[in-house]
Scaffold this motif. Structure first.
Motif, PDB file in Angstrom:
ATOM      1  N   SER A   1     108.942  81.683  87.226  1.00 44.06           N
ATOM      2  CA  SER A   1     108.384  82.979  87.582  1.00 44.06           C
ATOM      3  C   SER A   1     106.864  82.868  87.659  1.00 44.06           C
ATOM      4  O   SER A   1     106.243  83.483  88.500  1.00 44.06           O
ATOM      5  CB  SER A   1     108.811  84.053  86.591  1.00 44.06           C
ATOM      6  OG  SER A   1     108.290  83.756  85.325  1.00 44.06           O
TER       7      SER A   1
ATOM      8  N   THR B   1     106.135  80.266  91.128  1.00 44.95           N
ATOM      9  CA  THR B   1     106.516  80.650  92.480  1.00 44.95           C
ATOM     10  C   THR B   1     106.233  82.113  92.794  1.00 44.95           C
ATOM     11  O   THR B   1     106.136  82.480  93.935  1.00 44.95           O
ATOM     12  CB  THR B   1     108.017  80.396  92.749  1.00 44.95           C
ATOM     13  OG1 THR B   1     108.750  81.181  91.829  1.00 44.95           O
ATOM     14  CG2 THR B   1     108.361  78.932  92.592  1.00 44.95           C
ATOM     15  N   ASN B   2     106.066  82.922  91.772  1.00 48.18           N
ATOM     16  CA  ASN B   2     105.889  84.341  92.031  1.00 48.18           C
ATOM     17  C   ASN B   2     104.587  84.864  91.461  1.00 48.18           C
ATOM     18  O   ASN B   2     104.509  86.000  91.030  1.00 48.18           O
ATOM     19  CB  ASN B   2     107.044  85.152  91.438  1.00 48.18           C
ATOM     20  CG  ASN B   2     108.285  85.004  92.267  1.00 48.18           C
ATOM     21  OD1 ASN B   2     108.218  84.898  93.482  1.00 48.18           O
ATOM     22  ND2 ASN B   2     109.420  84.986  91.606  1.00 48.18           N
TER      23      ASN B   2
ATOM     24  N   GLU C   1     101.923  85.949  92.701  1.00 42.69           N
ATOM     25  CA  GLU C   1     101.396  87.197  93.233  1.00 42.69           C
ATOM     26  C   GLU C   1     102.307  88.382  92.925  1.00 42.69           C
ATOM     27  O   GLU C   1     101.841  89.458  92.615  1.00 42.69           O
ATOM     28  CB  GLU C   1     101.180  87.091  94.736  1.00 42.69           C
ATOM     29  CG  GLU C   1     100.173  88.134  95.166  1.00 42.69           C
ATOM     30  CD  GLU C   1      99.836  88.044  96.619  1.00 42.69           C
ATOM     31  OE1 GLU C   1      99.613  89.102  97.231  1.00 42.69           O
ATOM     32  OE2 GLU C   1      99.832  86.920  97.158  1.00 42.69           O
ATOM     33  N   LYS C   2     103.604  88.135  93.020  1.00 42.26           N
ATOM     34  CA  LYS C   2     104.536  89.198  92.693  1.00 42.26           C
ATOM     35  C   LYS C   2     104.368  89.627  91.241  1.00 42.26           C
ATOM     36  O   LYS C   2     104.351  90.817  90.925  1.00 42.26           O
ATOM     37  CB  LYS C   2     105.967  88.714  92.934  1.00 42.26           C
ATOM     38  CG  LYS C   2     106.924  89.838  93.032  1.00 42.26           C
ATOM     39  CD  LYS C   2     108.233  89.396  93.652  1.00 42.26           C
ATOM     40  CE  LYS C   2     109.245  90.503  93.514  1.00 42.26           C
ATOM     41  NZ  LYS C   2     110.400  90.102  92.695  1.00 42.26           N
ATOM     42  N   SER C   3     104.202  88.658  90.346  1.00 38.53           N
ATOM     43  CA  SER C   3     104.062  89.058  88.957  1.00 38.53           C
ATOM     44  C   SER C   3     102.713  89.731  88.733  1.00 38.53           C
ATOM     45  O   SER C   3     102.604  90.612  87.891  1.00 38.53           O
ATOM     46  CB  SER C   3     104.289  87.887  88.016  1.00 38.53           C
ATOM     47  OG  SER C   3     103.249  86.977  88.092  1.00 38.53           O
TER      48      SER C   3
ATOM     49  N   GLU D   1     101.438  91.757  90.801  1.00 34.69           N
ATOM     50  CA  GLU D   1     101.703  93.137  91.202  1.00 34.69           C
ATOM     51  C   GLU D   1     102.391  93.904  90.075  1.00 34.69           C
ATOM     52  O   GLU D   1     102.061  95.049  89.785  1.00 34.69           O
ATOM     53  CB  GLU D   1     102.566  93.153  92.464  1.00 34.69           C
ATOM     54  CG  GLU D   1     102.817  94.561  92.965  1.00 34.69           C
ATOM     55  CD  GLU D   1     103.405  94.582  94.380  1.00 34.69           C
ATOM     56  OE1 GLU D   1     103.737  93.507  94.912  1.00 34.69           O
ATOM     57  OE2 GLU D   1     103.518  95.686  94.925  1.00 34.69           O
ATOM     58  N   GLN D   2     103.357  93.228  89.436  1.00 39.00           N
ATOM     59  CA  GLN D   2     104.041  93.895  88.317  1.00 39.00           C
ATOM     60  C   GLN D   2     103.093  94.169  87.158  1.00 39.00           C
ATOM     61  O   GLN D   2     103.139  95.234  86.549  1.00 39.00           O
ATOM     62  CB  GLN D   2     105.227  93.052  87.851  1.00 39.00           C
ATOM     63  CG  GLN D   2     106.424  93.255  88.763  1.00 39.00           C
ATOM     64  CD  GLN D   2     107.403  92.094  88.717  1.00 39.00           C
ATOM     65  OE1 GLN D   2     107.226  91.142  87.954  1.00 39.00           O
ATOM     66  NE2 GLN D   2     108.437  92.164  89.542  1.00 39.00           N
TER      67      GLN D   2
ATOM     68  N   LYS E   1     100.976  97.076  87.993  1.00 38.33           N
ATOM     69  CA  LYS E   1     101.687  98.342  87.789  1.00 38.33           C
ATOM     70  C   LYS E   1     101.748  98.724  86.311  1.00 38.33           C
ATOM     71  O   LYS E   1     101.682  99.886  85.955  1.00 38.33           O
ATOM     72  CB  LYS E   1     103.107  98.257  88.351  1.00 38.33           C
ATOM     73  CG  LYS E   1     103.094  98.352  89.857  1.00 38.33           C
ATOM     74  CD  LYS E   1     104.501  98.346  90.430  1.00 38.33           C
ATOM     75  CE  LYS E   1     104.467  98.424  91.946  1.00 38.33           C
ATOM     76  NZ  LYS E   1     105.676  97.867  92.553  1.00 38.33           N
TER      77      LYS E   1
ATOM     78  N   PHE F   1      95.600  88.931  94.025  1.00 37.71           N
ATOM     79  CA  PHE F   1      96.310  90.156  94.402  1.00 37.71           C
ATOM     80  C   PHE F   1      95.314  91.231  94.890  1.00 37.71           C
ATOM     81  O   PHE F   1      95.515  91.851  95.933  1.00 37.71           O
ATOM     82  CB  PHE F   1      97.101  90.649  93.178  1.00 37.71           C
ATOM     83  CG  PHE F   1      97.727  92.006  93.339  1.00 37.71           C
ATOM     84  CD1 PHE F   1      98.822  92.195  94.186  1.00 37.71           C
ATOM     85  CD2 PHE F   1      97.233  93.108  92.648  1.00 37.71           C
ATOM     86  CE1 PHE F   1      99.400  93.458  94.321  1.00 37.71           C
ATOM     87  CE2 PHE F   1      97.807  94.369  92.779  1.00 37.71           C
ATOM     88  CZ  PHE F   1      98.888  94.538  93.632  1.00 37.71           C
TER      89      PHE F   1
ATOM     90  N   GLU G   1      93.943  90.294  98.295  1.00 34.45           N
ATOM     91  CA  GLU G   1      94.919  90.537  99.367  1.00 34.45           C
ATOM     92  C   GLU G   1      94.967  92.014  99.726  1.00 34.45           C
ATOM     93  O   GLU G   1      94.985  92.386 100.896  1.00 34.45           O
ATOM     94  CB  GLU G   1      96.317  90.074  98.933  1.00 34.45           C
ATOM     95  CG  GLU G   1      96.466  88.567  98.833  1.00 34.45           C
ATOM     96  CD  GLU G   1      96.217  87.879 100.160  1.00 34.45           C
ATOM     97  OE1 GLU G   1      96.666  88.408 101.192  1.00 34.45           O
ATOM     98  OE2 GLU G   1      95.539  86.830 100.161  1.00 34.45           O
ATOM     99  N   LYS G   2      94.990  92.858  98.707  1.00 37.04           N
ATOM    100  CA  LYS G   2      95.021  94.301  98.953  1.00 37.04           C
ATOM    101  C   LYS G   2      93.740  94.750  99.652  1.00 37.04           C
ATOM    102  O   LYS G   2      93.774  95.621 100.514  1.00 37.04           O
ATOM    103  CB  LYS G   2      95.185  95.073  97.636  1.00 37.04           C
ATOM    104  CG  LYS G   2      96.536  94.902  97.006  1.00 37.04           C
ATOM    105  CD  LYS G   2      97.552  95.704  97.792  1.00 37.04           C
ATOM    106  CE  LYS G   2      98.918  95.648  97.131  1.00 37.04           C
ATOM    107  NZ  LYS G   2      99.961  96.254  97.961  1.00 37.04           N
TER     108      LYS G   2
END
Ligand code: HEC
Length: 111
Positions: free
Chosen positions: A21, A24-25, A27-29, A31-32, A35, A99, A102-103
């Motif tokens: 996690s 590989t993730n 950027e996704k993490s 984002e989490q 949040k 992140f 990118e935004k």
């Protein structure tokens, strides 16, 4: 013996999951984490509410990745930006900067 083997198995399962996690993730993490830790003050689109906008390309505390990472890590306590160095590792802070970048790019394309 059987018990410790079981714990070992569970432990390595979690470590592997954490590893994947994280790698590989990233950027996704980020984002989490955003949040969970930032959205209340910087808003769902990062355009700010109590905290300042993170996508207007205006940086009070410096515009380099290192400057932004420093603000996240150490906060701006007097202005109400909490230091996040205890909740986030350096890697997570780096992912957070990516992140935010990118935004920011997406926001300037929409103008
Ligand atoms: C309790 C509210 C609050 C939370 C939670 C919060 N911030 Fe902030 N943040 C602020 C405020 C207020 C400022 C403006 C500080 C100032 O005016 O100097 C700020 C400023 C910043 C800045 C600097 C902006 C600039 O112009 O240089 C960055 C980067 C930032 N926050 C990122 C984050 C990230 C990432 C998180 C989550 C890990 C987060 N903040 C969580 C309130 C918050």
């Amino acid at each position: 013996m059987l018990v410790s083997y079981k714990y070992h198995l569970i432990g390595s399962f979690f470590l592997t999951a954490l590893f994947f996690s994280g790698v590989t993730n990233a950027e996704k993490s980020a984002e989490q984490l955003y949040k969970r830790l930032c959205i209340a003050c910087h808003g769902p689109e990062l355009t700010g509410s109590f905290g300042s906008s993170l996508v207007d390309d205006e940086w009070k505390h410096g515009a380099t990745d290192a400057d932004i990472a420093k603000v996240i890590k150490e906060g701006v306590i007097k202005k109400g930006m909490p230091p996040m160095g205890r909740s986030l590792s350096d890697e997570q802070i780096t992912a957070m900067v990516v992140f935010i970048r990118e935004k920011g790019k997406a926001a300037s394309r929409e103008k």
